[in-house]
Design a protein around this motif. Structure first.
Motif, PDB file in Angstrom:
ATOM      1  N   ASP A  21       0.811  -1.215   0.000  1.00 41.18           N
ATOM      2  CA  ASP A  21       0.000   0.000   0.000  1.00 41.18           C
ATOM      3  C   ASP A  21       0.843   1.262   0.000  1.00 41.18           C
ATOM      4  O   ASP A  21       0.497   2.236  -0.664  1.00 41.18           O
ATOM      5  N   ARG A  51       4.370  -1.045   4.207  1.00 42.44           N
ATOM      6  CA  ARG A  51       3.119  -1.399   4.878  1.00 42.44           C
ATOM      7  C   ARG A  51       2.137  -2.028   3.898  1.00 42.44           C
ATOM      8  O   ARG A  51       2.029  -1.612   2.743  1.00 42.44           O
ATOM      9  N   GLN A  52       1.441  -3.053   4.408  1.00 43.55           N
ATOM     10  CA  GLN A  52       0.345  -3.681   3.682  1.00 43.55           C
ATOM     11  C   GLN A  52      -0.892  -3.641   4.583  1.00 43.55           C
ATOM     12  O   GLN A  52      -0.882  -4.171   5.687  1.00 43.55           O
ATOM     13  N   ARG A  53      -1.962  -2.998   4.120  1.00 40.37           N
ATOM     14  CA  ARG A  53      -3.161  -2.821   4.945  1.00 40.37           C
ATOM     15  C   ARG A  53      -4.105  -4.010   4.793  1.00 40.37           C
ATOM     16  O   ARG A  53      -4.181  -4.651   3.736  1.00 40.37           O
ATOM     17  N   ASP A 102      -2.377  -4.303  10.284  1.00 40.88           N
ATOM     18  CA  ASP A 102      -1.554  -4.162   9.090  1.00 40.88           C
ATOM     19  C   ASP A 102      -0.213  -4.880   9.280  1.00 40.88           C
ATOM     20  O   ASP A 102       0.253  -5.085  10.401  1.00 40.88           O
ATOM     21  N   ALA A 127       3.576  -4.314   8.723  1.00 40.13           N
ATOM     22  CA  ALA A 127       4.492  -3.190   8.493  1.00 40.13           C
ATOM     23  C   ALA A 127       5.894  -3.584   8.945  1.00 40.13           C
ATOM     24  O   ALA A 127       6.067  -4.208   9.996  1.00 40.13           O
TER      25      ALA A 127
END
Length: 419
Positions: free
Chosen positions: A256, A269-271, A277, A279
């Motif tokens: 993201d 980061r990946q939500r 998340d 991170a």
């Protein structure tokens, strides 16, 4: 933009040997130096370049309080305690930048105050420690390979047992004397096609080319920093630990945002919806080489913060943008050992210092370094081959587990029909 950028600062205490007391303040790390600033007076009590450090250790002051000691050539020993967030985090980051600076600047030895023999011994010792660590890693890889082989043999036995169960269930579903038995209609090509499909499904994931791999200090949300590496692929990013075990894999479309906090630090980061998340914080002395690649690969998701907004507009070369490979470093040092001989007769106008410069390494140190490098190269090639073999074994195990799961589900449905 200044080349000496502040990478990190930690609250801590410094021991003043002359006054026999601890002074609270802040320890700051830049790309080239370390310095301690007192809280009360705001005065820099001690500061020295990373290149002058000869040893960084974790010790205990008065046998109780955990501390970091830094040994500087000809300037004694510096004690730092009460480090936050923890001593291990601070030690890992400082040691990483110190070692990378030592390896990435082979030409800096001409201007250093250390004698050639001292620098040669330091480099040989560093190579010997790297060889020992690589040998330990090879032993761990060998043990891991044996475990994977044992798992594969267990799965093969499970598959043979499931084949026996399949034959028994077929006998129960339709006796052999029944004229319409499905065994009469089962063609040999079915098993071959099933085997062919399983082989096709074993294609390893993520065979896209690797763009760049850099050593780094990795920290996940809520966890302590530890050594590892960051790999940028065409298909995404991979984060490994110091043993080359995969910690997390980011697909390109799953990332993201990537924030560049400094030329040496980024966060990925990946939500998710409904769960925390994912991170990671990545700090590396080689990050200036990776940031341009990240800008190309993730141009719409990368964000340069205020401290790094000048990276696009300035052409300042950072010290870590030079060649940082240990092989290039050693090759340059071995070349220096033979190039610094004074020319016969001398050339007109040549600097007197260049003609009188001593060899960087002695012949014995050069031979010893060459031998260590040959061993390191052999160990690295063997480790790479073992990792490739284990990757193939893991792919085979994954496919075998999938086949066994489908077969067990199928057998359970058939047993429920019989009962």
């Amino acid at each position: 933009m200044s080349r000496d950028i502040c990478i990190h600062a930690w609250p801590c205490s410094y021991y003043l040997d002359l006054e026999k007391r601890w002074v609270p303040g802040k320890l700051s790390l830049t790309s080239l130096s370390l310095k301690f600033t007192a809280d009360r007076a705001g005065e820099v009590l001690v500061g020295f370049p990373l290149s002058s450090i000869t040893e960084v250790k974790k010790e205990a002051s008065h046998f109780i309080f955990s501390s970091i000691t830094i040994l500087e050539k000809d300037h004694g020993k510096h004690w730092f305690s009460s480090l936050r967030p923890s001593r291990n985090v601070v030690f890992t980051i400082i040691e990483h930048f110190w070692r990378e600076l030592l390896l990435s600047q082979p030409g800096a030895a001409v201007n250093t105050a250390l004698s050639p023999s001292t620098r040669g011994k330091e480099l040989t010792g560093l190579m010997a420690r790297s060889q020992k660590r690589l040998e330990d890693t090879a032993k761990v890889l060998h043990h891991q390979g044996e475990q994977l082989g044992s798992v594969m043999r267990g799965l093969e036995k499970m598959e043979s047992d499931l084949d026996v169960a399949d034959r028994l269930l077929t006998e129960l579903e339709s006796p052999s004397w029944w004229p319409f038995s499905p065994k009469l209609w089962k063609m040999p090509s079915e098993s071959k096609s099933r085997e062919g499909a399983s082989v096709a499904s074993c294609e390893p994931f993520g065979k896209e080319g690797i763009l760049i791999t850099i050593p780094a200090i990795i920290s996940e949300t809520g966890s302590q920093a530890k050594s590892g590496k960051l790999t940028i692929l065409i298909s995404g990013l991979e984060i490994h630990d110091s043993n080359s075990l995969l910690l997390h894999q980011f697909a390109r479309e799953d990332i993201d945002d990537i924030k560049v906090h400094s030329p040496y630090e980024i966060s990925i980061r990946q939500r998710f919806i409904g769960k925390p998340d994912v991170a990671y914080r990545v700090i590396s002395a080689k990050m200036p080489k990776a940031i341009p690649v990240l800008e190309v690969q993730f141009s719409k998701r990368i964000e340069l913060l205020e401290d790094t907004s000048e990276l696009r507009s300035t052409g300042v070369s950072l010290p870590t943008e030079k060649s940082c490979s240990v092989w290039h470093t050693a090759a340059g040092l071995l070349g220096c050992a033979g190039r610094h001989e004074p020319a016969v007769g001398g050339q007109e106008g040549a600097p007197l210092e260049l003609q009188r410069s001593a060899p960087f390494l002695s012949e014995e140190e050069a031979e010893e370094l060459s031998e260590v490098l040959r061993k390191l190269k052999g160990l690295a090639l063997d480790a790479e081959a073992e990792l490739e073999r284990q990757d193939e074994a893991l792919d085979g195990i994954t496919a075998a587990v999938d086949r066994a799961t489908l077969t067990v589900d199928k057998h359970n449905r058939r047993i429920r029909k019989l009962t």
